[in-house]
Structure formats: structure tokens, C-alpha cells
Design a protein around this motif. Structure first.
Motif, PDB file in Angstrom:
ATOM      1  N   LEU A 198       0.683  -1.252   0.029  1.00  0.00           N
ATOM      2  CA  LEU A 198      -0.119  -0.044  -0.022  1.00  0.00           C
ATOM      3  C   LEU A 198       0.869   1.272   0.160  1.00  0.00           C
ATOM      4  O   LEU A 198       0.543   2.146  -0.779  1.00  0.00           O
ATOM      5  CB  LEU A 198      -0.883  -0.144   1.098  1.00  0.00           C
ATOM      6  CG  LEU A 198      -2.151   1.123   1.455  1.00  0.00           C
ATOM      7  CD1 LEU A 198      -2.678   1.316  -0.045  1.00  0.00           C
ATOM      8  CD2 LEU A 198      -2.887   0.626   2.322  1.00  0.00           C
ATOM      9  N   ALA A 199       1.879   1.142   0.690  1.00  0.00           N
ATOM     10  CA  ALA A 199       2.890   2.276   0.817  1.00  0.00           C
ATOM     11  C   ALA A 199       3.635   2.452  -0.433  1.00  0.00           C
ATOM     12  O   ALA A 199       3.646   3.709  -1.182  1.00  0.00           O
ATOM     13  CB  ALA A 199       3.758   2.142   1.911  1.00  0.00           C
ATOM     14  N   ALA A 256      -5.834   3.434  -1.242  1.00  0.00           N
ATOM     15  CA  ALA A 256      -6.881   2.619  -0.724  1.00  0.00           C
ATOM     16  C   ALA A 256      -7.925   2.231  -1.608  1.00  0.00           C
ATOM     17  O   ALA A 256      -8.085   0.956  -1.553  1.00  0.00           O
ATOM     18  CB  ALA A 256      -7.943   3.673   0.263  1.00  0.00           C
ATOM     19  N   ALA A 257      -8.238   2.613  -2.817  1.00  0.00           N
ATOM     20  CA  ALA A 257      -9.096   1.952  -3.615  1.00  0.00           C
ATOM     21  C   ALA A 257      -8.218   0.755  -4.434  1.00  0.00           C
ATOM     22  O   ALA A 257      -9.072  -0.282  -4.691  1.00  0.00           O
ATOM     23  CB  ALA A 257      -9.453   3.140  -4.914  1.00  0.00           C
ATOM     24  N   PHE A 278       1.398   4.122   5.019  1.00  0.00           N
ATOM     25  CA  PHE A 278       2.450   5.005   4.455  1.00  0.00           C
ATOM     26  C   PHE A 278       3.230   5.573   5.516  1.00  0.00           C
ATOM     27  O   PHE A 278       4.314   5.480   5.340  1.00  0.00           O
ATOM     28  CB  PHE A 278       1.851   6.242   3.526  1.00  0.00           C
ATOM     29  CG  PHE A 278       2.738   7.292   3.101  1.00  0.00           C
ATOM     30  CD1 PHE A 278       3.387   6.581   1.686  1.00  0.00           C
ATOM     31  CD2 PHE A 278       2.883   8.482   3.655  1.00  0.00           C
ATOM     32  CE1 PHE A 278       4.262   7.563   1.226  1.00  0.00           C
ATOM     33  CE2 PHE A 278       3.801   9.258   2.811  1.00  0.00           C
ATOM     34  CZ  PHE A 278       4.643   8.836   1.808  1.00  0.00           C
ATOM     35  N   ARG A 279       2.834   5.783   6.654  1.00  0.00           N
ATOM     36  CA  ARG A 279       3.479   6.249   7.771  1.00  0.00           C
ATOM     37  C   ARG A 279       4.571   5.208   8.320  1.00  0.00           C
ATOM     38  O   ARG A 279       5.665   5.592   8.580  1.00  0.00           O
ATOM     39  CB  ARG A 279       2.522   6.735   9.012  1.00  0.00           C
ATOM     40  CG  ARG A 279       3.362   7.268  10.296  1.00  0.00           C
ATOM     41  CD  ARG A 279       2.395   7.415  11.549  1.00  0.00           C
ATOM     42  NE  ARG A 279       1.880   5.998  11.860  1.00  0.00           N
ATOM     43  CZ  ARG A 279       0.837   5.726  11.987  1.00  0.00           C
ATOM     44  NH1 ARG A 279      -0.305   6.478  11.780  1.00  0.00           N
ATOM     45  NH2 ARG A 279       0.354   4.208  12.324  1.00  0.00           N
ATOM     46  N   ASP A 280       3.994   3.948   8.479  1.00  0.00           N
ATOM     47  CA  ASP A 280       4.823   2.973   8.963  1.00  0.00           C
ATOM     48  C   ASP A 280       5.748   2.272   7.988  1.00  0.00           C
ATOM     49  O   ASP A 280       6.761   1.746   8.350  1.00  0.00           O
ATOM     50  CB  ASP A 280       3.805   1.707   9.399  1.00  0.00           C
ATOM     51  CG  ASP A 280       3.153   2.361  10.700  1.00  0.00           C
ATOM     52  OD1 ASP A 280       3.580   3.331  11.446  1.00  0.00           O
ATOM     53  OD2 ASP A 280       2.004   1.698  10.984  1.00  0.00           O
ATOM     54  N   HIS A 281       5.438   2.391   6.565  1.00  0.00           N
ATOM     55  CA  HIS A 281       6.417   1.613   5.672  1.00  0.00           C
ATOM     56  C   HIS A 281       6.890   2.395   4.597  1.00  0.00           C
ATOM     57  O   HIS A 281       7.351   1.741   3.536  1.00  0.00           O
ATOM     58  CB  HIS A 281       5.523   0.409   5.206  1.00  0.00           C
ATOM     59  CG  HIS A 281       4.867  -0.345   6.164  1.00  0.00           C
ATOM     60  ND1 HIS A 281       5.606  -1.402   6.940  1.00  0.00           N
ATOM     61  CD2 HIS A 281       3.553  -0.496   6.662  1.00  0.00           C
ATOM     62  CE1 HIS A 281       4.899  -2.178   7.784  1.00  0.00           C
ATOM     63  NE2 HIS A 281       3.542  -1.673   7.626  1.00  0.00           N
ATOM     64  N   LYS A 282       6.815   3.595   4.545  1.00  0.00           N
ATOM     65  CA  LYS A 282       7.372   4.294   3.388  1.00  0.00           C
ATOM     66  C   LYS A 282       8.931   4.179   3.113  1.00  0.00           C
ATOM     67  O   LYS A 282       9.225   4.245   2.085  1.00  0.00           O
ATOM     68  CB  LYS A 282       6.962   5.931   3.501  1.00  0.00           C
ATOM     69  CG  LYS A 282       7.555   6.439   4.874  1.00  0.00           C
ATOM     70  CD  LYS A 282       7.314   8.071   4.525  1.00  0.00           C
ATOM     71  CE  LYS A 282       8.030   8.598   5.841  1.00  0.00           C
ATOM     72  NZ  LYS A 282       7.381  10.095   6.031  1.00  0.00           N
TER      73      LYS A 282
END
Length: 179
Positions: free
Chosen positions: A101-102, A124-125, A138-142
């Protein structure tokens, strides 16, 4: 470089790696298929190359830069430089989904130039998630997502700091200049 009694310790290096050899070894380590001995060998290559006129290759600089970014993101130095293995095995399904997702969000922000808000909606989509989950991923895996996008083995990197627009967008997203 370790200093002993006013002398510097130069790591033993038989020969400097070619750019391609360094690239492959860095890829092995980043995908957690390398060994701690290979990680130490890369570090020795970096130190030895730092004393040449040309300096370390871009691949070695990238290896050190990414390891320091992981350290600043909370990993131990040993784990970031792959001298000590973290958890064994691949990321959990949840972590893998978060990284994916990131990556979708980074692709929209860095490659396409979208805003982070638009990237969260698109991510998200695309991943059948919610914008809140996209922001959290995004915050955790960017950082991990950016590394994977730089180190593709099946083609050219998706993100390339040689492109000024990619570099500027990465600086905006991460708040730091990319070397």
C-alpha cells in the motif's frame, strides 16, 4: 575506520567490487537473503573505497544511506546494516500488505506527482482498503517501500533520484535531501 594508538585500521579488501557486483550484493542484503559476512564485506568495501580518488560507488553509498535511514527509523545499527538478522523469514501478511500500500502511494506521489491526499485515496481504492489504513501504512512502511522501489531486480527502478522531479518529491515527502 577504527583508530588504534594514533593509527587507522584499514579493513582487508582483496579488490574493490565493480558497480554491478556491489549492486547485486546490496540487493541480496536488502531482500534479507545475504549473510552478516557479506554485510561486513560491503562495509569494508565502502571504507576502502572512501580512500580512493573516485570514492565509494553509488551502490555502496545507497547501501550506507538506506541503512542509516532504517537506523533513524528505529532499527538497531546491526539490523539496519544487516550484520545481525532481525526476525527470520519474510514480513507478515499484514506488513507485506502495508508495504504494498505504501508503494502504491509512493508511486502516485513520486512518479505521477499526485498529492499525498490523492495518493491515499488511490492507494485505498487499489488495495481495497480505507484512506485511514493507507495513511497508516504510508507512515509505517514508506522507507521500506522506497527501498524496494529503488532496488527492483526485474527492471529499472520505479523511483530514481537522478530525475529532478523524483528527487524533489521525495524530499517533500521524507523531509530530507536524497544523496
Amino acid at each position: 575506520m577504527v583508530k588504534h594508538d594514533n593509527e587507522y585500521h584499514f579493513p582487508p579488501v582483496e579488490r574493490l567490487l565493480t558497480d554491478l557486483e556491489a549492486f547485486r550484493l546490496v540487493g541480496e542484503l536488502r531482500s534479507d537473503r545475504g549473510t552478516p559476512d557479506q554485510a561486513r564485506a560491503l562495509m569494508a568495501q565502502f571504507v576502502a573505497a572512501a580512500y580512493t580518488n573516485d570514492g565509494p560507488s553509488r551502490e555502496l553509498i545507497t547501501f550506507v544511506r538506506d541503512a542509516l535511514a532504517e537506523y533513524l527509523d528505529g532499527k538497531s545499527l546491526e539490523a539496519a546494516f544487516r550484520v545481525k538478522r532481525g526476525r527470520r523469514g519474510r514480513p507478515t501478511a499484514d506488513a507485506r500488505a502495508g508495504i504494498d500500500l505504501a508503494k502504491v502511494m509512493l508511486r502516485h506521489c513520486v512518479v505521477r506527482g499526485s498529492t499525498v491526499e490523492a495518493a491515499a485515496l488511490e492507494g485505498a481504492a487499489a488495495c481495497h482498503s480505507s484512506p485511514t489504513n493507507a495513511w497508516a501504512a504510508f507512515r509505517d512502511h514508506k522507507t521500506k517501500a522506497l527501498q524496494e522501489m529503488r532496488m527492483r531486480t526485474d527492471g529499472p527502478p520505479e523511483v530514481n533520484e537522478a530525475f529532478p522531479e523524483h528527487r524533489d518529491r521525495i524530499i517533500r515527502l521524507f523531509g530530507v535531501a536524497i544523496a
